[in-house]
Write a protein that holds these residues in place. Sequence first.
Motif, PDB file in Angstrom:
ATOM      1  N   SER A  10       0.840  -1.199   0.000  1.00 40.82           N
ATOM      2  CA  SER A  10       0.000   0.000   0.000  1.00 40.82           C
ATOM      3  C   SER A  10       0.873   1.246   0.000  1.00 40.82           C
ATOM      4  CB  SER A  10      -0.916   0.012   1.240  1.00 40.82           C
ATOM      5  OG  SER A  10      -1.769  -1.109   1.260  1.00 40.82           O
ATOM      6  N   TRP A  11       0.220   2.397  -0.019  1.00 38.69           N
ATOM      7  CA  TRP A  11       0.929   3.663   0.067  1.00 38.69           C
ATOM      8  C   TRP A  11       0.201   4.586   1.033  1.00 38.69           C
ATOM      9  CZ3 TRP A  11      -2.189   7.736  -1.126  1.00 38.69           C
ATOM     10  CH2 TRP A  11      -3.288   7.486  -1.975  1.00 38.69           C
ATOM     11  N   THR A  12       0.947   5.527   1.592  1.00 38.25           N
ATOM     12  CA  THR A  12       0.391   6.590   2.420  1.00 38.25           C
ATOM     13  C   THR A  12       1.005   7.907   1.975  1.00 38.25           C
ATOM     14  OG1 THR A  12       0.024   5.170   4.356  1.00 38.25           O
ATOM     15  CG2 THR A  12       0.249   7.533   4.765  1.00 38.25           C
ATOM     16  N   ALA A  13       0.155   8.912   1.768  1.00 36.41           N
ATOM     17  CA  ALA A  13       0.628  10.224   1.305  1.00 36.41           C
ATOM     18  C   ALA A  13       0.387  11.271   2.374  1.00 36.41           C
ATOM     19  CB  ALA A  13      -0.084  10.619   0.011  1.00 36.41           C
ATOM     20  N   LEU A  14       1.291  12.238   2.445  1.00 42.13           N
ATOM     21  CA  LEU A  14       1.145  13.310   3.425  1.00 42.13           C
ATOM     22  C   LEU A  14       1.651  14.618   2.835  1.00 42.13           C
ATOM     23  CD1 LEU A  14       4.290  13.711   4.811  1.00 42.13           C
ATOM     24  CD2 LEU A  14       3.655  11.463   5.658  1.00 42.13           C
ATOM     25  N   TYR A  15       1.116  15.706   3.379  1.00 41.48           N
ATOM     26  CA  TYR A  15       1.604  17.051   3.088  1.00 41.48           C
ATOM     27  C   TYR A  15       2.364  17.539   4.322  1.00 41.48           C
ATOM     28  CZ  TYR A  15      -1.265  17.752  -1.159  1.00 41.48           C
ATOM     29  OH  TYR A  15      -1.809  17.688  -2.410  1.00 41.48           O
ATOM     30  N   MET A  16       3.521  18.132   4.090  1.00 41.81           N
ATOM     31  CA  MET A  16       4.358  18.524   5.214  1.00 41.81           C
ATOM     32  C   MET A  16       4.967  19.898   4.997  1.00 41.81           C
ATOM     33  SD  MET A  16       7.383  16.330   7.003  1.00 41.81           S
ATOM     34  CE  MET A  16       8.915  16.986   6.408  1.00 41.81           C
ATOM     35  N   PRO A  17       4.611  20.871   5.835  1.00 43.03           N
ATOM     36  CA  PRO A  17       5.271  22.178   5.763  1.00 43.03           C
ATOM     37  C   PRO A  17       6.672  22.092   6.356  1.00 43.03           C
ATOM     38  CG  PRO A  17       3.670  22.155   7.552  1.00 43.03           C
ATOM     39  CD  PRO A  17       3.553  20.829   6.863  1.00 43.03           C
ATOM     40  N   LEU A  18       7.656  22.544   5.623  1.00 41.59           N
ATOM     41  CA  LEU A  18       9.031  22.558   6.117  1.00 41.59           C
ATOM     42  C   LEU A  18       9.250  23.835   6.915  1.00 41.59           C
ATOM     43  CD1 LEU A  18      10.898  21.203   2.964  1.00 41.59           C
ATOM     44  CD2 LEU A  18      10.287  19.972   5.046  1.00 41.59           C
ATOM     45  N   ASP A  19       8.731  23.822   8.134  1.00 44.44           N
ATOM     46  CA  ASP A  19       8.706  25.028   8.961  1.00 44.44           C
ATOM     47  C   ASP A  19       9.696  24.973  10.117  1.00 44.44           C
ATOM     48  OD1 ASP A  19       7.460  23.059  10.428  1.00 44.44           O
ATOM     49  OD2 ASP A  19       5.580  24.152  10.729  1.00 44.44           O
ATOM     50  N   ASN A  20      10.692  24.077  10.025  1.00 48.39           N
ATOM     51  CA  ASN A  20      11.610  23.906  11.151  1.00 48.39           C
ATOM     52  C   ASN A  20      13.006  23.610  10.615  1.00 48.39           C
ATOM     53  OD1 ASN A  20      12.254  23.867  13.848  1.00 48.39           O
ATOM     54  ND2 ASN A  20      11.333  21.882  14.277  1.00 48.39           N
ATOM     55  N   VAL A  21      13.877  24.606  10.680  1.00 44.14           N
ATOM     56  CA  VAL A  21      15.246  24.445  10.192  1.00 44.14           C
ATOM     57  C   VAL A  21      15.986  23.451  11.073  1.00 44.14           C
ATOM     58  CG1 VAL A  21      17.456  25.646   9.873  1.00 44.14           C
ATOM     59  CG2 VAL A  21      15.316  26.748   9.182  1.00 44.14           C
ATOM     60  N   GLY A  22      16.810  22.615  10.462  1.00 44.87           N
ATOM     61  CA  GLY A  22      17.599  21.678  11.246  1.00 44.87           C
ATOM     62  C   GLY A  22      17.922  20.419  10.461  1.00 44.87           C
ATOM     63  N   MET A  23      18.530  19.467  11.152  1.00 46.01           N
ATOM     64  CA  MET A  23      18.857  18.147  10.608  1.00 46.01           C
ATOM     65  C   MET A  23      17.923  17.159  11.297  1.00 46.01           C
ATOM     66  SD  MET A  23      21.108  16.645   8.471  1.00 46.01           S
ATOM     67  CE  MET A  23      22.576  17.674   8.428  1.00 46.01           C
ATOM     68  N   TRP A  24      16.983  16.578  10.522  1.00 42.85           N
ATOM     69  CA  TRP A  24      15.891  15.827  11.129  1.00 42.85           C
ATOM     70  C   TRP A  24      15.868  14.369  10.672  1.00 42.85           C
ATOM     71  CZ3 TRP A  24      14.291  18.504  14.995  1.00 42.85           C
ATOM     72  CH2 TRP A  24      14.284  19.907  14.930  1.00 42.85           C
ATOM     73  N   ASN A  25      15.690  13.480  11.633  1.00 40.88           N
ATOM     74  CA  ASN A  25      15.672  12.043  11.373  1.00 40.88           C
ATOM     75  C   ASN A  25      14.329  11.608  10.788  1.00 40.88           C
ATOM     76  OD1 ASN A  25      15.739   9.011  13.306  1.00 40.88           O
ATOM     77  ND2 ASN A  25      16.971   9.459  11.520  1.00 40.88           N
ATOM     78  N   VAL A  26      14.367  10.900   9.677  1.00 41.42           N
ATOM     79  CA  VAL A  26      13.202  10.247   9.086  1.00 41.42           C
ATOM     80  C   VAL A  26      13.454   8.750   9.239  1.00 41.42           C
ATOM     81  CG1 VAL A  26      11.790   9.946   7.021  1.00 41.42           C
ATOM     82  CG2 VAL A  26      12.958  12.134   7.435  1.00 41.42           C
ATOM     83  N   ARG A  27      12.610   8.042   9.979  1.00 49.47           N
ATOM     84  CA  ARG A  27      12.971   6.674  10.355  1.00 49.47           C
ATOM     85  C   ARG A  27      11.777   5.738  10.414  1.00 49.47           C
ATOM     86  NH1 ARG A  27      13.518   9.623  15.251  1.00 49.47           N
ATOM     87  NH2 ARG A  27      11.833   9.181  16.714  1.00 49.47           N
ATOM     88  N   SER A  28      12.097   4.473  10.267  1.00 46.80           N
ATOM     89  CA  SER A  28      11.156   3.424  10.601  1.00 46.80           C
ATOM     90  C   SER A  28      11.055   3.336  12.114  1.00 46.80           C
ATOM     91  CB  SER A  28      11.632   2.085  10.041  1.00 46.80           C
ATOM     92  OG  SER A  28      10.828   1.024  10.531  1.00 46.80           O
ATOM     93  N   GLU A  29       9.819   3.118  12.612  1.00 47.03           N
ATOM     94  CA  GLU A  29       9.639   2.904  14.051  1.00 47.03           C
ATOM     95  C   GLU A  29       9.747   1.420  14.399  1.00 47.03           C
ATOM     96  OE1 GLU A  29       9.296   4.854  16.683  1.00 47.03           O
ATOM     97  OE2 GLU A  29       9.314   6.786  15.662  1.00 47.03           O
TER      98      GLU A  29
END
Length: 537
Positions: free
Chosen positions: A475-494
């Motif tokens: 399946s797929w999941t789609a999202l909209y995300m405002p990039l409103d936070n400067v920094g180095m951010w982790n995108v990860r599997s839980e």
Amino acid sequence: MGYLKQCSVLLLVVLLVACANGEDPYRFYNWNVTYGDIYPLGVKQQGILINGKFPGPQIESVTNDNLIINVFNSLDEPFLISWNGVLQRRNSWQDGVYGTNCPISPGKNTYILQVKDQIGSYFYFPSLAFHKAAGGYGGFTIATRSVIPVPFDPPSGDFTILAGDWYKRNHTDLRAILDSGKNLPFPDGLVINGRGSNAYTFTVDQGKTYRFRISNVGITTSINFRIQGHKMKLVEVEGSHTVQNIYDSLDIHLGQTYSVLVTADQPPHDYYIVVTTRFTSQVLNASSILHYRNSARRVSGPLPAGPTTKIDWSVEQARSLRRNLTASGPRPNPQGSYHYGMINTTRTIRLQNSAPIIKGKQRYAVNSVSFIPADTPLKLADYFKIQGVFSLGSIPDNPTGGGGNLQTSVMAADFRGFLEVVFENPEDTLQSWHIDGHSFFVVGMDGGQWSAASRLNYNLRDTIARSTVQVYPKSWTALYMPLDNVGMWNVRSENWARQYLGHQFYLRVYSPVNSLRDEYPIPSNALWCGKAVGHHN
């Protein structure tokens, strides 16, 4: 000036400035992290305790509070704590993952963070070295300021439930299995607040209403949560007030948190509180007790049955989550005033998970890239312009269809952009994804292959905003995300085995303006390691 002396001076300055300017309140926590004997499933294990407790102490805060958390690492190895869903506005320095922070060596470190413009229910956890499988986690709540109305009456009590799967083996043994290139076995059981079945009791008064904040803090499996004979009114999901739908049970995927109201409106007995694994051939369960103070009968009989293994039921429940457009969030304006569906996206990123074998070992990849940690936190390397630690563009925006390669993968992104992110899951197992530093709007999910035509069925009006989302098998999941936070951010599997074996990357949200308005400077409490040693004053 020595490190501890620096911290003392910093805290003194912080307090003096706060008092002089009438700033938001400060809350102080002193935590001693140790190993200790625990018995979650009746077997003696080495667990991670905070101030002698498992789970650790609850953090209770109010919107905009400043938190000073002194962490003394009494383990025999480096340690970090991260804050699942806490946005760290302008402050990825305090995010507590290895991409942004040097590990805390045995000794002391201070986290200084502000729960800016945020409400809701979250949890903290240890992010290094598979420590999460040993405990070290706890609840984290951010209450609304008293001047802002909440869309429900104050409950008579507030309970935190930290539930998830558990192994009888120590985290070091589990880590060795993963290091050898194999995947973990099936979990041995489930726990609720660190205990097995019927070892924990929640006491209520008949006729009163209580808030339950439920987090899935496990490392492998989704769970279903239910309370025997009682309905649950959903009121908040990871910082968003929701349309108050009624549920008999809730699927809670890895890393997610739900907040429900439960009225003690049944005969004065004891009732089961149950969690069971979802989408597993062998179903594990754990239970606690909802105890009416005037109870005339103990719990008895079989546990209340949960939903079937079919995925359709869970998908429909996920789609039923709606944002309460008339409720105020952390600020005194309705949540619906941010019309995410009327903003043009600036970029589409498609992220596909896979499970390649690389160099004879099981790994996990995103767009064919399996993440490997660098010798220096990426945030420090970026700040000091240290070469050879990572390269932007080391992970593509779209699936490649290839096998897998090892990279310290970092994706470049521009501050104030507005992303469309599509998680694509061609595998037979459910995935759960988290993005640090941001909330995102879950605009769609469905089976099969995502295409541009899928956008026709997006919810562009009142979908939920959250920080962790599931992607069902094939399946797929789609999202909209405002990039409103400067920094180095982790995108990860839980799924923590997948995260450990490469199922993550970092999103570098960049602003060319060197301004305090966009990002705080490197803090005085920063630790130094790798190639960053010698770069600070």
